[in-house]
Design a protein around this motif. Structure first.
Motif, PDB file in Angstrom:
ATOM      1  N   GLU A 159       5.152   2.298 -14.601  1.00 22.91           N
ATOM      2  CA  GLU A 159       3.783   2.116 -14.383  1.00 22.91           C
ATOM      3  C   GLU A 159       3.471   2.542 -12.906  1.00 22.91           C
ATOM      4  O   GLU A 159       2.739   3.232 -12.507  1.00 22.91           O
ATOM      5  N   LEU A 160       4.082   1.925 -11.807  1.00 23.86           N
ATOM      6  CA  LEU A 160       3.999   2.270 -10.495  1.00 23.86           C
ATOM      7  C   LEU A 160       3.984   3.763 -10.179  1.00 23.86           C
ATOM      8  O   LEU A 160       3.394   4.311  -9.436  1.00 23.86           O
ATOM      9  N   ASP A 161       5.128   4.179 -10.766  1.00 26.67           N
ATOM     10  CA  ASP A 161       5.555   5.660 -10.590  1.00 26.67           C
ATOM     11  C   ASP A 161       4.411   6.613 -10.968  1.00 26.67           C
ATOM     12  O   ASP A 161       3.849   7.410 -10.349  1.00 26.67           O
ATOM     13  N   GLU A 162       3.627   6.111 -12.106  1.00 32.15           N
ATOM     14  CA  GLU A 162       2.533   6.923 -12.551  1.00 32.15           C
ATOM     15  C   GLU A 162       1.154   6.629 -11.687  1.00 32.15           C
ATOM     16  O   GLU A 162       0.531   7.723 -11.313  1.00 32.15           O
ATOM     17  N   LEU A 163       1.146   5.363 -11.125  1.00 36.36           N
ATOM     18  CA  LEU A 163       0.154   5.273 -10.114  1.00 36.36           C
ATOM     19  C   LEU A 163       0.238   5.856  -8.789  1.00 36.36           C
ATOM     20  O   LEU A 163      -0.623   6.495  -8.282  1.00 36.36           O
ATOM     21  N   HIS A 164       1.557   6.186  -8.429  1.00 38.31           N
ATOM     22  CA  HIS A 164       1.733   6.853  -7.332  1.00 38.31           C
ATOM     23  C   HIS A 164       1.654   8.311  -7.236  1.00 38.31           C
ATOM     24  O   HIS A 164       0.985   8.935  -6.514  1.00 38.31           O
ATOM     25  N   THR A 165       1.709   8.770  -8.495  1.00 36.24           N
ATOM     26  CA  THR A 165       1.508  10.272  -8.765  1.00 36.24           C
ATOM     27  C   THR A 165      -0.343  10.430  -8.733  1.00 36.24           C
ATOM     28  O   THR A 165      -0.768  11.530  -8.390  1.00 36.24           O
ATOM     29  N   TYR A 166      -0.884   9.545  -9.186  1.00 31.24           N
ATOM     30  CA  TYR A 166      -2.237   9.419  -9.367  1.00 31.24           C
ATOM     31  C   TYR A 166      -2.734   9.378  -7.980  1.00 31.24           C
ATOM     32  O   TYR A 166      -3.615  10.111  -7.831  1.00 31.24           O
ATOM     33  N   ALA A 167      -2.309   8.699  -7.225  1.00 29.66           N
ATOM     34  CA  ALA A 167      -2.783   8.458  -5.880  1.00 29.66           C
ATOM     35  C   ALA A 167      -2.822   9.972  -5.181  1.00 29.66           C
ATOM     36  O   ALA A 167      -3.553  10.338  -4.365  1.00 29.66           O
ATOM     37  N   LYS A 168      -1.440  10.350  -5.000  1.00 30.43           N
ATOM     38  CA  LYS A 168      -1.393  11.760  -4.177  1.00 30.43           C
ATOM     39  C   LYS A 168      -2.308  12.803  -4.860  1.00 30.43           C
ATOM     40  O   LYS A 168      -2.689  13.423  -4.176  1.00 30.43           O
ATOM     41  N   GLU A 215       0.061   6.842   5.424  1.00 32.99           N
ATOM     42  CA  GLU A 215       1.392   7.765   5.432  1.00 32.99           C
ATOM     43  C   GLU A 215       1.970   8.230   4.379  1.00 32.99           C
ATOM     44  O   GLU A 215       2.380   9.314   4.214  1.00 32.99           O
ATOM     45  N   ALA A 216       1.812   7.242   3.068  1.00 29.63           N
ATOM     46  CA  ALA A 216       2.315   7.779   1.936  1.00 29.63           C
ATOM     47  C   ALA A 216       1.392   8.777   1.386  1.00 29.63           C
ATOM     48  O   ALA A 216       1.928   9.619   0.452  1.00 29.63           O
ATOM     49  N   TYR A 217       0.131   8.542   1.545  1.00 26.21           N
ATOM     50  CA  TYR A 217      -0.944   9.588   0.742  1.00 26.21           C
ATOM     51  C   TYR A 217      -1.626  10.639   1.637  1.00 26.21           C
ATOM     52  O   TYR A 217      -2.494  11.188   1.184  1.00 26.21           O
ATOM     53  N   GLY A 218      -1.386  10.938   2.846  1.00 22.82           N
ATOM     54  CA  GLY A 218      -2.001  11.821   3.800  1.00 22.82           C
ATOM     55  C   GLY A 218      -3.234  11.448   4.211  1.00 22.82           C
ATOM     56  O   GLY A 218      -4.179  12.546   4.465  1.00 22.82           O
ATOM     57  N   PHE A 278       0.760  -1.314  -0.022  1.00 20.96           N
ATOM     58  CA  PHE A 278       0.072   0.007  -0.101  1.00 20.96           C
ATOM     59  C   PHE A 278       0.861   1.369   0.041  1.00 20.96           C
ATOM     60  O   PHE A 278       0.365   2.355   0.069  1.00 20.96           O
ATOM     61  N   ASP A 279       2.266   1.129  -0.045  1.00 19.49           N
ATOM     62  CA  ASP A 279       2.973   2.033  -0.249  1.00 19.49           C
ATOM     63  C   ASP A 279       3.876   2.047  -1.320  1.00 19.49           C
ATOM     64  O   ASP A 279       4.831   1.094  -1.373  1.00 19.49           O
TER      65      ASP A 279
END
Length: 306
Positions: free
Chosen positions: A172-181, A206-209, A135-136
């Protein structure tokens, strides 16, 4: 003649049998991999590509904390060339099996490759680490590296392809991380409270506030009581949180107790939807992939808390 035939033919058959048993994933053959949970199987499929056949032991709706392996699971692990599991006691009923399998073949605990200073601990048991690292996304990349290393070790001839697949998957995971934030930032700050049945979303919060409240602890083996319900309903009322969430692999009973407790305080809370926590969605669906599962959770949370 009959005796000569027997002396020549039977040893030849035995030799062929031994050769077939001893042969691993030879040239042109796929590596047979086993993964305990679908999140890990998804990495193996993406990194391994056409060179790997992966069997996922725990399907949709399965709780890995309580899962007890059946004989077909043992057979699959014995026949596999390589085994990947999460570790940090996620698959609590299988720890002894992994120890034995590791004596026979490569067996990787992917979550245990994350540096300890990046791991969260159980508030009630500080020596126990939270196993829900998927989940992070930044932590989940360690699992990608672990799987990649394992496949290269098993099949060095295809190292370059595994490395390239891993790079593409992490992009692809980096793009998903940005989308989540970006998506979570759309929720009003005072409403960024995520309430679920058990505390699987600590890394996610913790990762997304998000402030994360779980009725049970890190494992669904934990019990909850009246005080736990009271603690969460007070927060819901004080923060005017509109929704709580059920999990696909956990009974709705505990979350229903929270909504009822909030109603007794005069605060109406709705079920905001179903989140995938310890298990992913059915195969051949978007939610049956790691990225699709993660996007589903983000979209469900944002829609319900806005």
């Amino acid at each position: 003649m009959k005796r000569i035939f027997t002396l020549i033919f039977i040893p030849a058959l035995l030799l062929i049998g031994c050769q077939s048993e001893d042969a691993g994933a030879g040239e042109g053959e796929k590596i047979e991999a086993v993964a305990t949970i679908a999140q890990i199987a998804d990495i193996v499929e993406n990194v391994g590509g056409e060179h790997v056949e992966v069997k996922n032991l725990m399907g949709p709706g399965t709780d890995p904390h309580l899962y007890k392996p059946v004989s077909s699971d043992i057979d699959a692990m014995e026949e596999a060339d390589i085994i990947f599991y999460n570790g940090h006691h996620l698959e609590g009923q299988m720890n002894e099996i992994f120890g034995k399998m590791n004596e026979e073949k490569p067996t990787y605990a992917v979550a245990e490759t994350v540096p300890e200073d990046l791991l969260a601990s159980d508030p009630e048991n500080p020596e126990v680490y939270d196993p829900h690292i998927w989940f992070d996304i930044e932590l989940w990349k360690y699992a990608v590296d672990s799987v990649t290393e394992g496949l290269i070790e098993a099949d060095p001839d295809n190292e370059e392809e595994y490395q390239n697949n891993a790079i593409a998957y992490k992009e692809e995971l980096d793009e998903l991380h940005t989308y989540a934030k970006d998506s979570i930032s759309e929720i009003p700050e005072e409403s960024r409270v995520l309430v679920t049945a058990h505390d699987a979303f600590q890394y996610f919060g913790e990762a997304y506030g998000l402030e994360v409240l779980g009725l049970q602890g890190l494992s669904t083996e934990s019990e909850y009581g009246v005080n736990d319900i009271e603690r969460i309903t007070e927060t819901l009322t004080e923060r005017n949180v509109k929704a709580v969430f059920v999990e696909s692999s956990v009974s709705e009973k505990s979350i229903n107790a929270v909504t009822e407790g909030a109603a007794e305080k005069g605060h109406e809370v709705e079920i905001g939807g179903e989140l995938f926590s310890d298990a992913m969605g059915p195969e051949d669906t978007e939610e049956g992939t790691y990225i699709g599962m993660f996007r589903h959770n983000i979209d469900t949370i944002v829609e319900a808390l806005n």
